[in-house]
Design a protein around this motif. Structure first.
Motif, PDB file in Angstrom:
ATOM      1  N   CYS A  29      -6.347  84.209  18.992  1.00 39.20           N
ATOM      2  CA  CYS A  29      -7.318  83.980  17.736  1.00 39.20           C
ATOM      3  C   CYS A  29      -6.695  82.493  17.186  1.00 39.20           C
ATOM      4  CB  CYS A  29      -7.019  85.000  16.581  1.00 39.20           C
ATOM      5  SG  CYS A  29      -7.818  84.861  15.058  1.00 39.20           S
ATOM      6  N   VAL A  31      -6.507  81.542  14.023  1.00 35.15           N
ATOM      7  CA  VAL A  31      -5.738  81.846  12.950  1.00 35.15           C
ATOM      8  C   VAL A  31      -3.922  82.141  13.237  1.00 35.15           C
ATOM      9  CG1 VAL A  31      -5.441  83.147  10.721  1.00 35.15           C
ATOM     10  CG2 VAL A  31      -7.651  82.645  11.799  1.00 35.15           C
ATOM     11  N   CYS A  34      -2.344  85.248  13.119  1.00 42.58           N
ATOM     12  CA  CYS A  34      -2.388  86.100  14.386  1.00 42.58           C
ATOM     13  C   CYS A  34      -1.823  85.788  15.776  1.00 42.58           C
ATOM     14  CB  CYS A  34      -4.099  86.055  14.775  1.00 42.58           C
ATOM     15  SG  CYS A  34      -5.094  87.153  13.656  1.00 42.58           S
ATOM     16  N   HIS A  52     -10.743  92.507  16.600  1.00 48.66           N
ATOM     17  CA  HIS A  52      -9.610  92.498  15.618  1.00 48.66           C
ATOM     18  C   HIS A  52     -10.125  91.926  14.263  1.00 48.66           C
ATOM     19  CE1 HIS A  52      -9.325  88.130  15.639  1.00 48.66           C
ATOM     20  NE2 HIS A  52      -8.073  88.273  14.736  1.00 48.66           N
ATOM     21  N   VAL A  56      -8.816  92.373  10.153  1.00 52.51           N
ATOM     22  CA  VAL A  56      -8.184  91.268   9.271  1.00 52.51           C
ATOM     23  C   VAL A  56      -9.380  90.606   8.783  1.00 52.51           C
ATOM     24  CG1 VAL A  56      -6.248  90.787  11.058  1.00 52.51           C
ATOM     25  CG2 VAL A  56      -8.404  89.655  11.287  1.00 52.51           C
ATOM     26  N   HIS A  58     -10.565  86.997   8.191  1.00 59.31           N
ATOM     27  CA  HIS A  58     -10.566  85.744   8.466  1.00 59.31           C
ATOM     28  C   HIS A  58     -11.686  85.145   7.699  1.00 59.31           C
ATOM     29  CE1 HIS A  58      -7.457  86.423  10.993  1.00 59.31           C
ATOM     30  NE2 HIS A  58      -7.996  86.608  12.211  1.00 59.31           N
TER      31      HIS A  58
HETATM   32 ZN   LIG Z   1      -7.087  86.808  14.038  1.00 61.14          ZN
END
Ligand SMILES: [Zn+2]
Ligand SMILES: [Zn+2]
Length: 172
Positions: A29, A31, A34, A52, A56, A58
């Motif tokens: 990911c 982010v 992560c 995922h 989460v 995002h």
């Molecule tokens: Zn992520």
């Protein structure tokens, strides 16, 4: 050696737990939360990465393609890490590919009338000038279907390259 043997795989997919082998391609990911060195999430496929996103929250995210290290590389990295605990393990491989999440394509409603995407007057005029023929209205629907079909393929291509703009070459 079984597929799940820790010695035969590098890590496991954070979503489906399938092993990711040494040297195999995988996804992370973009982010940062992560993607911490120790707890970093890894995914065997983009759809596992997609999964995922339901856990989460995002605001903007995409999957980044990576390659698992070879067994030798990995052993070296582990050794280097042990030698200097402070050195981050975040190696940045060259040229990661960005893949944007796939928005679910709107399901085609079979009850909806087939929308005509062709400018009727222009098309009829073209056929008349070109061949001196008339054009049945149903041609417009059939042609619109063809346009949709080509569009679908072009959209898929653009999506694969992580673009949000259709380009001429997507229709080649
Ligand atoms: Zn992520
Ligand atoms: Zn997976």
């Amino acid at each position: 050696m079984t597929e799940g043997d820790p010695a035969s795989s590098w890590r496991r997919c954070s979503s489906c737990k399938k092993p990711i082998g040494f040297g195999a391609g995988f996804w992370v990911c973009n982010v940062s939360t992560c993607n911490r060195p120790r707890t970093g999430l890894v995914f065997c496929t983009v759809s596992c990465w997609d999964a995922h996103l339901s856990v989460v929250n995002h605001r903007e995210s995409w999957a980044v393609e990576r390659s698992a290290p070879s067994r030798e590389q990995w052993a070296r990295e582990q050794a280097a890490e042990a030698a200097s605990q402070t050195a981050g393990a975040a190696s940045t491989p060259s040229g990661p590919r960005r893949i944007l999440p796939k928005p679910a394509p709107p399901a085609p409603d079979p009850k909806r009338p087939r929308e005509v995407l062709i400018v009727a007057s222009k098309f009829k005029e073209y056929v008349r000038v070109r061949a001196g023929m008339n054009t049945s209205d149903r041609c417009l629907e059939a042609l619109s279907d063809l346009v949709r079909e080509h569009c679908e393929r072009a959209i898929e291509k653009a999506r694969e390259e992580g673009r949000k703009t259709l380009l001429e070459r997507d229709f080649e």
